[in-house]
Enzyme design. Structure first.
Site, mmCIF file in Angstrom:
data_model
loop_
_atom_site.group_PDB
_atom_site.id
_atom_site.type_symbol
_atom_site.label_atom_id
_atom_site.label_comp_id
_atom_site.label_asym_id
_atom_site.label_seq_id
_atom_site.Cartn_x
_atom_site.Cartn_y
_atom_site.Cartn_z
ATOM 1 N N HIS A 195 1.612 6.725 3.064
ATOM 2 C CA HIS A 195 0.950 7.554 2.271
ATOM 3 C C HIS A 195 1.753 8.937 3.838
ATOM 4 C CE1 HIS A 195 -1.566 7.379 5.927
ATOM 5 N NE2 HIS A 195 -1.796 6.136 5.007
ATOM 6 N N HIS B 234 1.848 8.428 7.430
ATOM 7 C CA HIS B 234 3.599 7.877 8.171
ATOM 8 C C HIS B 234 4.278 8.633 7.267
ATOM 9 C CE1 HIS B 234 0.728 4.149 5.880
ATOM 10 N NE2 HIS B 234 0.652 3.590 7.004
ATOM 11 N N LYS C 113 0.830 -0.952 0.127
ATOM 12 C CA LYS C 113 0.142 0.187 0.072
ATOM 13 C C LYS C 113 1.068 1.427 0.471
ATOM 14 C CE LYS C 113 -4.337 -1.488 1.605
ATOM 15 N NZ LYS C 113 -4.857 -1.901 2.887
#
Ligand code: ARG
Length: 565
Positions: A128, A131, A125
């Protein structure tokens, strides 16, 4: 020489209070002209049965100046202490010059281990912006704790387990093209994962297939495990590219998968302690006494969940590291999750539950739509970092066309600008991303602080005298003194940051230091021809000391300095 300590001791002597008592109430006056440390006398009003201004007056008469403290003045109900500027400047500046990058360190954390878990993106994933927030805060906290002598273990609790991997394996087997994926792994894996959800809506049998794959993965099936490992490896390569840009590394990448074989023990412990009860087929720990929803430990199909893995991880960390603190740098939306798992650990009688801390942070908002490529509602982190570096490069090329290494400089400034933005305010506040303020070389920004450092270094390069053995009685103007006072406050800022797990104390500190430095620079000529050689020497010492401390403080924020810009 610790001037604050020393003054506290003196106050304790004249007031007959304990040093601890004095230490807990002394204040830094709001303005420099009111002195360096203030003792609020109202604290003695009751016992002495006198008005605070009278007490202040009497105490001031009891105190006679010495080498370190020039005088004490009664102002209203306060007794204000003024350090001896020349002596103070000599002591502080010489200490900074002698210790260099070791100035502002402490050993209070000796023999204690602090775990800082941060970043923790999810495999397959996108990494983003949340994070990145976690990474900025966590990386800074790790350095702050190290500065105080703690042993720090930085942990990346990768999201590399869960039923979604059954879906991903299923999707890969149906539509995956290994060549395409190898070129742009995270995007491509995300694409087939999204496709899985679309297809599964029309064809629910896919869900069953995915469940089968996850079961296979859990039981160690070779093919499933191989694919999972492959996805994990591909993702890590991408994550590490970002970490390299940020200068971040981890002591452990033990993610959720690492705890799969450690969960049965946790379930057993909770069951033995009679903490598990059934609820709609699931096994949960009731937390109603705390007014919290129950914490699910086993789902109705017997599968463990995120919380179970976190509880197992905490136990493992306790056994492996015997931590003093176990810090989780994770966004505010997961506050309930952490409350619940800490509560379960508490109920299990685990002493170390009290040393587990959720260090939360707010949301990141993008008012400027042109800011970055948006894929769905995910802002790709690498795009943001690259955009910042590119914008910086444009500014640098325009402002300093003759600079030798514009790419390298822009990298440090562009990335510094982003990190600074995350660490500028109390972490619980939401952040609004604005290139204008982030890259404002004169505002509250990393480039402003980095520029102050580069300016200092340029002065030092242009001078040809060494700043040692200076006569510091020549540099006691208000601007000079304010700068030295600020240098002296470094360790306190670091301690505050650790105590509250708030890097912004260091950020605010270094921004103020840069401001004081610039005021000093604007008011006190250094290299002009008519400056007396001895004054020049002492001022250069202030410049050199300021550079050391700006660099060390920026380092604690994960931000690099550049020698010229
Ligand atoms: N992987 C999670 C996410 O992206 C964050 C993990 C936080 N750490 C933890 N120990 N639960 O939301």
């Amino acid at each position: 020489m610790d001037y604050k300590e020393y003054t506290i001791k003196k106050i304790a002597e004249i007031t007959e209070l304990s040093q601890e008592a004095v230490s807990s109430i002394v204040e830094i006056p709001p303005e420099q002209k009111l002195g360096d440390l203030a003792f609020p006398c109202f604290i003695l009003a009751k016992t002495l049965r006198k008005a605070p201004p009278i007490i202040a007056k009497e105490l001031s008469e009891k105190f006679s100046g010495d080498t370190y403290i020039e005088r004490a003045e009664a102002v209203g109900g306060y007794l204000n202490f003024f350090y001896n500027r020349a002596q103070f400047t000599k002591d502080i500046v010489e200490e900074v010059l002698e210790k260099g990058e070791n100035y502002g360190k402490s050993q209070i954390g000796e023999n204690k281990t602090v775990l800082v878990e941060y970043s923790s993106p999810n495999i397959a994933k996108p990494f983003h912006i949340g994070h990145l927030f976690s990474t900025a805060v966590g990386h800074s906290l790790s350095r702050i704790y190290k500065q105080l002598g703690y042993k720090v273990e930085s942990l990346n609790h990768l999201g590399d387990w869960g039923t979604q991997f059954g879906k991903l394996i299923c999707a890969y087997k149906k539509w995956g093209d290994s060549e395409v994926i190898a070129k742009d792994p995270i995007n491509e894996l995300l694409k087939i994962y999204v496709k899985f959800h679309e297809e599964a809506e029309a064809n629910p049998a896919l869900e069953d297939e995915a469940r089968e794959y996850f079961k296979k993965l859990e039981s160690g099936d070779e093919e499933a495990t191989g694919l999972w490992q492959h996805f994990r490896d591909l993702s890590l390569v991408e994550f590490k590219r970002v970490y390299d840009m940020l200068g971040v590394s981890f002591d452990s990448y033990a993610g959720e998968s690492f705890y799969t074989d450690k969960m049965p023990e946790v379930v057993d412990i909770l069951r033995e302690k009679n903490l598990l009860e059934e609820s709609n087929g699931a096994q949960v720990v009731d937390l109603s006494e705390l007014n919290e929803p129950p914490c699910i430990i086993l789902k109705s199909d017997g599968a463990t969940i995120y919380a179970t893995r976190d509880i197992a991880a905490a136990l493992y960390r306790h056994r492996t590291y015997d931590f003093h603190k176990n810090i989780y740098v994770v966004g505010t939306p997961q506050a309930l999750h952490f409350k619940q798992i800490f509560a379960v650990m508490n109920k299990a009688g685990w002493e170390f539950a009290k040393d587990c801390v959720h260090v939360n942070f707010g949301l990141v908002k993008f008012p400027d739509k042109k800011l970055s490529t948006r894929h769905g509602d995910v802002v790709f982190l690498e795009d943001v970092l690259n955009e910042s570096v590119n914008k910086t490069l444009e500014i640098i090329k325009e402002n300093s066309p003759s600079i030798e290494n514009p790419e390298e400089v822009s990298q440090k400034i562009g990335i510094g600008a982003i990190l600074y933005t995350f660490l500028k305010n109390s972490r619980e506040k939401d952040i609004v991303f604005s290139w204008d303020s982030m890259l404002d070389f004169e505002g509250e920004s990393a480039p402003y602080v980095q520029y102050s450092y580069a300016r200092g270094k340029s002065i030092l390069r242009r001078s040809n005298i060494t700043a040692r053995d200076a006569d510091f009685s020549l540099v006691t103007t208000d601007e000079e003194y304010a700068l030295v006072s600020q240098l002296n406050g470094f360790l306190d800022a670091v301690k505050d940051a650790a105590e509250k797990n708030e890097p912004f104390y260091v950020n605010r500190y270094v921004t103020n230091l840069a401001r004081q430095f610039n005021k000093f620079y604007n008011n006190c000529p250094i290299l002009k021809d008519d400056v007396d050689e001895n004054v020049k020497k002492a001022r250069l010492a202030l410049v050199e000391a300021s550079c050391h401390v700006i660099k060390s403080a920026l380092y604690l924020l994960g931000i690099d300095t550049v020698e010229s810009m």
